[in-house]
Design a protein around this motif. Structure first.
Motif, PDB file in Angstrom:
ATOM      1  N   ARG A  58       0.813  -1.213   0.000  1.00  0.00           N
ATOM      2  CA  ARG A  58       0.000   0.000   0.000  1.00  0.00           C
ATOM      3  C   ARG A  58       0.850   1.269   0.000  1.00  0.00           C
ATOM      4  NH1 ARG A  58      -3.121  -1.351   5.372  1.00  0.00           N
ATOM      5  NH2 ARG A  58      -0.948  -1.868   5.840  1.00  0.00           N
ATOM      6  N   GLY A  59       2.159   1.096   0.102  1.00  0.00           N
ATOM      7  CA  GLY A  59       3.051   2.232   0.178  1.00  0.00           C
ATOM      8  C   GLY A  59       3.645   2.361   1.564  1.00  0.00           C
ATOM      9  N   GLU A  60       4.125   3.540   1.908  1.00  0.00           N
ATOM     10  CA  GLU A  60       4.754   3.750   3.205  1.00  0.00           C
ATOM     11  C   GLU A  60       3.705   4.088   4.255  1.00  0.00           C
ATOM     12  OE1 GLU A  60       8.884   5.689   4.899  1.00  0.00           O
ATOM     13  OE2 GLU A  60       8.070   6.351   2.975  1.00  0.00           O
ATOM     14  N   GLN A  61       3.789   3.406   5.423  1.00  0.00           N
ATOM     15  CA  GLN A  61       2.880   3.634   6.535  1.00  0.00           C
ATOM     16  C   GLN A  61       3.665   4.304   7.671  1.00  0.00           C
ATOM     17  OE1 GLN A  61      -0.374   2.597   5.897  1.00  0.00           O
ATOM     18  NE2 GLN A  61       0.546   2.087   3.920  1.00  0.00           N
ATOM     19  N   TYR A  62       3.001   5.214   8.385  1.00  0.00           N
ATOM     20  CA  TYR A  62       3.675   6.002   9.418  1.00  0.00           C
ATOM     21  C   TYR A  62       2.966   5.811  10.759  1.00  0.00           C
ATOM     22  CZ  TYR A  62       5.701   8.280   5.344  1.00  0.00           C
ATOM     23  OH  TYR A  62       6.357   8.529   4.160  1.00  0.00           O
ATOM     24  N   PHE A  63       3.771   5.776  11.846  1.00  0.00           N
ATOM     25  CA  PHE A  63       3.229   5.534  13.180  1.00  0.00           C
ATOM     26  C   PHE A  63       3.937   6.420  14.202  1.00  0.00           C
ATOM     27  CE2 PHE A  63       3.405   1.648  10.714  1.00  0.00           C
ATOM     28  CZ  PHE A  63       2.107   1.177  10.760  1.00  0.00           C
TER      29      PHE A  63
ATOM     30  N   ASP B 158      -1.503   4.981  14.176  1.00  0.00           N
ATOM     31  CA  ASP B 158      -1.307   5.122  12.730  1.00  0.00           C
ATOM     32  C   ASP B 158      -1.525   6.591  12.335  1.00  0.00           C
ATOM     33  OD1 ASP B 158      -1.143   4.896  10.015  1.00  0.00           O
ATOM     34  OD2 ASP B 158      -2.799   3.492   9.774  1.00  0.00           O
ATOM     35  N   ILE B 159      -0.483   7.231  11.832  1.00  0.00           N
ATOM     36  CA  ILE B 159      -0.590   8.643  11.398  1.00  0.00           C
ATOM     37  C   ILE B 159      -0.365   8.759   9.891  1.00  0.00           C
ATOM     38  CG2 ILE B 159       0.118   9.563  13.634  1.00  0.00           C
ATOM     39  CD1 ILE B 159       2.917  10.036  12.371  1.00  0.00           C
ATOM     40  N   THR B 160      -0.584   7.661   9.174  1.00  0.00           N
ATOM     41  CA  THR B 160      -0.319   7.653   7.735  1.00  0.00           C
ATOM     42  C   THR B 160      -1.141   8.707   7.001  1.00  0.00           C
ATOM     43  OG1 THR B 160       0.199   5.298   7.835  1.00  0.00           O
ATOM     44  CG2 THR B 160      -0.314   6.223   5.666  1.00  0.00           C
ATOM     45  N   ALA B 161      -2.449   8.772   7.319  1.00  0.00           N
ATOM     46  CA  ALA B 161      -3.319   9.728   6.623  1.00  0.00           C
ATOM     47  C   ALA B 161      -2.860  11.159   6.877  1.00  0.00           C
ATOM     48  CB  ALA B 161      -4.759   9.535   7.065  1.00  0.00           C
ATOM     49  N   MET B 162      -2.491  11.429   8.156  1.00  0.00           N
ATOM     50  CA  MET B 162      -2.043  12.785   8.484  1.00  0.00           C
ATOM     51  C   MET B 162      -0.749  13.133   7.757  1.00  0.00           C
ATOM     52  SD  MET B 162      -1.238  14.400  12.232  1.00  0.00           S
ATOM     53  CE  MET B 162       0.244  13.399  12.453  1.00  0.00           C
ATOM     54  N   ARG B 163       0.196  12.182   7.736  1.00  0.00           N
ATOM     55  CA  ARG B 163       1.461  12.433   7.051  1.00  0.00           C
ATOM     56  C   ARG B 163       1.255  12.627   5.556  1.00  0.00           C
ATOM     57  NH1 ARG B 163       6.540  11.200   8.901  1.00  0.00           N
ATOM     58  NH2 ARG B 163       7.116  11.908   6.801  1.00  0.00           N
ATOM     59  N   LYS B 164       0.390  11.804   4.980  1.00  0.00           N
ATOM     60  CA  LYS B 164       0.115  11.948   3.549  1.00  0.00           C
ATOM     61  C   LYS B 164      -0.483  13.320   3.251  1.00  0.00           C
ATOM     62  CE  LYS B 164      -0.471   7.123   2.132  1.00  0.00           C
ATOM     63  NZ  LYS B 164      -1.407   6.111   1.595  1.00  0.00           N
ATOM     64  N   THR B 165      -1.374  13.754   4.133  1.00  0.00           N
ATOM     65  CA  THR B 165      -1.982  15.077   3.935  1.00  0.00           C
ATOM     66  C   THR B 165      -0.926  16.165   4.044  1.00  0.00           C
ATOM     67  OG1 THR B 165      -4.092  14.309   4.843  1.00  0.00           O
ATOM     68  CG2 THR B 165      -3.732  16.683   4.771  1.00  0.00           C
TER      69      THR B 165
END
Length: 532
Positions: free
Chosen positions: A93-98, A121-128
């Motif tokens: 899914r790509g890079e995930q951030y925590f 999980d802060i993936t959505a926030m980082r992507k934004t």
């Protein structure tokens, strides 16, 4: 220790959290092998419990990611303290951030048994955040259509849209014209489409719309949509500063979408900037239209003025040539009659004939003066720096010498300068000096003064005399052709001098005024432009 949880109860709580909580939790032994993972951990990392249990991070995530996880675990166990870390991993899914909170697992003797962790999980926030940085960077050095193209290109790339565009809604809100369009990452030709039966119509009415799948089935009468192999749709209304919908930001996907929040939030952030730029473009287009209309009106007015000037020149030519010949005949034959038939004419007849000759001479002078006045309008104005003081002194000396006058006192302020046409400036000074001499010559001590003064923040040259003056009630007539405030019996001239002065001053974009009082002299103020 009081309030310590019963070990059996603690085990049951941990088991329940691991099984039923959506939180990302794990437990590892001292060697870094997974002893337990939560169902939430499995959902986020994409790694099942069977794949992780009793395995080391290096085996589960590979040397790069697993090595980072293991190194952080070691620091926590050695320090014996809780640590909060930012971690990431890469999967399909790509890079995930925590954000991971890790703490050592201790026995009753404070000996380290392993490490526990709870991750958010802060993936959505980082992507934004990254998307916003990317969009801001793309738009930083662009404006207008280039800005819209940069934003659409960047948005299409960030959300992996197969089709992405910004469009403007027409005033009747029934059609949209794309301003920037990307198809499979490439710029495409803009087009206009009808909003009826389209998902875009719902966006205009509701502000935003998301259709994660089956978009073509939902809108069977959207012929453009039916011709595309798309499944999902995200649309956001673009507003102006008054809150009115003026456009659309749309992305279409050839795959179903599961998480619209990120795209919708991103589009919401960017739509405000797009609306501001579209509004600015509209104002710019209005200015261009107004300028084009103004240019057309100026061109029309210029043609009209050129035509009027040609008519004036034609009239002047007719006056100069067609009237001069009969005038010369009248004057010539009258002169011959007065000279050859003087014995046969009575005294009254001789006086009448002399009046005819004088009138013809006066009319011929008026024709010549009118011709010179008209020529002033076609004479090009060539500005340069002029020493007004030196020019005025030379002209005053010449005029007074030619007139045989020695009684006049002439006071000229030194150092006066102007940016003007030298030849036309000379005409102005000559006309004003001749007037001052003419109307002051009968004074016991005639005086002419030329100086500068300030009026309404502007510098003026002033020609003043102590002559007969004039009443301010008739001041507006001074600069009109053939208007005289004094009797022609006592003061010669054809009434064109001050009219010529006015033409020259106004052709320099300057200003002109006159002040006077009967029997107390006159003052004429003028400036050629704002540069003197």
């Amino acid at each position: 220790m009081q309030n310590r949880m019963d070990p059996e109860l603690a085990a049951r709580v941990l088991e329940g959290l691991m099984r039923y909580s959506s939180a990302v939790m794990f437990v590892k032994d001292r060697d870094g092998r997974y002893l337990a993972v939560s169902d939430g951990w499995q959902a986020v990392t994409g790694v099942s419990a069977d794949q992780a249990l009793l395995r080391h991070d290096l085996e589960v995530f590979g040397p790069e990611v697993g090595g980072r996880f293991s190194e952080a675990d070691t620091r926590v166990m050695l320090s014996g303290q809780m640590m909060q870390l930012q971690e990431s991993l890469i999967d399909e899914r790509g890079e995930q951030y925590f954000i991971t909170t890790k703490f050592p697992l201790l026995d009753e003797n404070a000996q380290v048994l392993g490490v526990c962790g709870v991750a958010t999980d802060i993936t959505a926030m980082r992507k934004t955040q990254m998307a916003i940085r990317s969009v801001v960077s793309a738009a930083a050095s662009a404006s207008g259509v280039e800005l819209l193209e940069a934003l659409v290109s960047e948005l299409a790339s960030i959300v992996s849209a197969d089709f992405c565009f910004v469009g403007r809604i027409n005033e009747s809100r029934d059609a949209c014209s794309t301003l920037s369009l990307r198809i499979h990452g490439q710029p495409a030709e803009n087009f206009t489409y009808n909003l009826r039966n389209t998902p875009c119509a719902n966006v205009v009415d509701g502000g935003s719309c998301f259709y994660p799948r089956d978009i073509r089935r939902l809108f069977p009468n959207d012929h453009i949509l039916q011709s595309m192999s798309v499944q999902a749709y995200v649309g956001r209304a673009v507003h102006n500063s008054k809150g009115e919908v003026i456009g659309l930001l749309v992305a279409l996907f050839e795959r179903p979408l599961a998480e619209p929040e990120f795209i919708d939030d991103l589009f919401g952030l960017v739509s405000g900037r797009i609306g501001a730029e579209m509004e600015r473009l509209e104002r710019e287009a209005d200015i261009i239209r107004l300028n084009a209309d103004l240019e057309k009106r100026v061109e029309k007015r210029t043609r009209e003025l050129q035509h009027a000037l040609q008519e004036v020149e034609t009239f002047n030519y007719c006056v100069s040539h067609d009237l001069k010949a009969p005038l010369r005949a009248i004057k010539g034959f009258s002169q011959i009659l007065l000279e050859d038939e003087v014995d046969r004419l009575s005294d009254e007849g001789q006086r009448v004939l002399q009046r005819v000759i004088n009138a013809a001479s006066q009319m011929q002078g008026q024709i010549d003066a009118l011709n010179a006045l008209v020529k002033l309008d076609s004479t090009p104005v060539k500005r340069r720096k002029v020493d007004v003081s030196a020019l005025a002194k030379r002209l005053a000396d010449t005029l007074l010498a030619n007139d045989g006058e020695t009684r006049f006192s002439v006071r000229i302020e030194p150092g006066m300068q102007a940016v003007c046409d030298p030849g036309l400036a000379e005409i102005v000074l000559v006309q004003l000096l001749e007037n001052a001499i003419k109307y002051s010559r009968h004074r016991p001590q005639p005086l002419i003064e030329i100086f500068t003064t300030q009026r309404a923040g502007r510098s003026y040259f002033v020609m003043a005399d102590n002559g007969v003056g004039f009443s301010m009630d008739y001041a507006e007539k001074l600069f009109a052709p053939f208007q005289r405030l004094h009797s022609a019996q006592h003061y010669d001239g054809v009434g064109i001098g001050l009219a010529s002065v006015a033409r020259i001053i106004y052709r320099h974009d300057g200003d002109l005024w006159a002040e006077g009082e009967p029997d107390k002299g006159a003052r004429f103020g003028f400036c050629f432009n704002g540069d003197e």
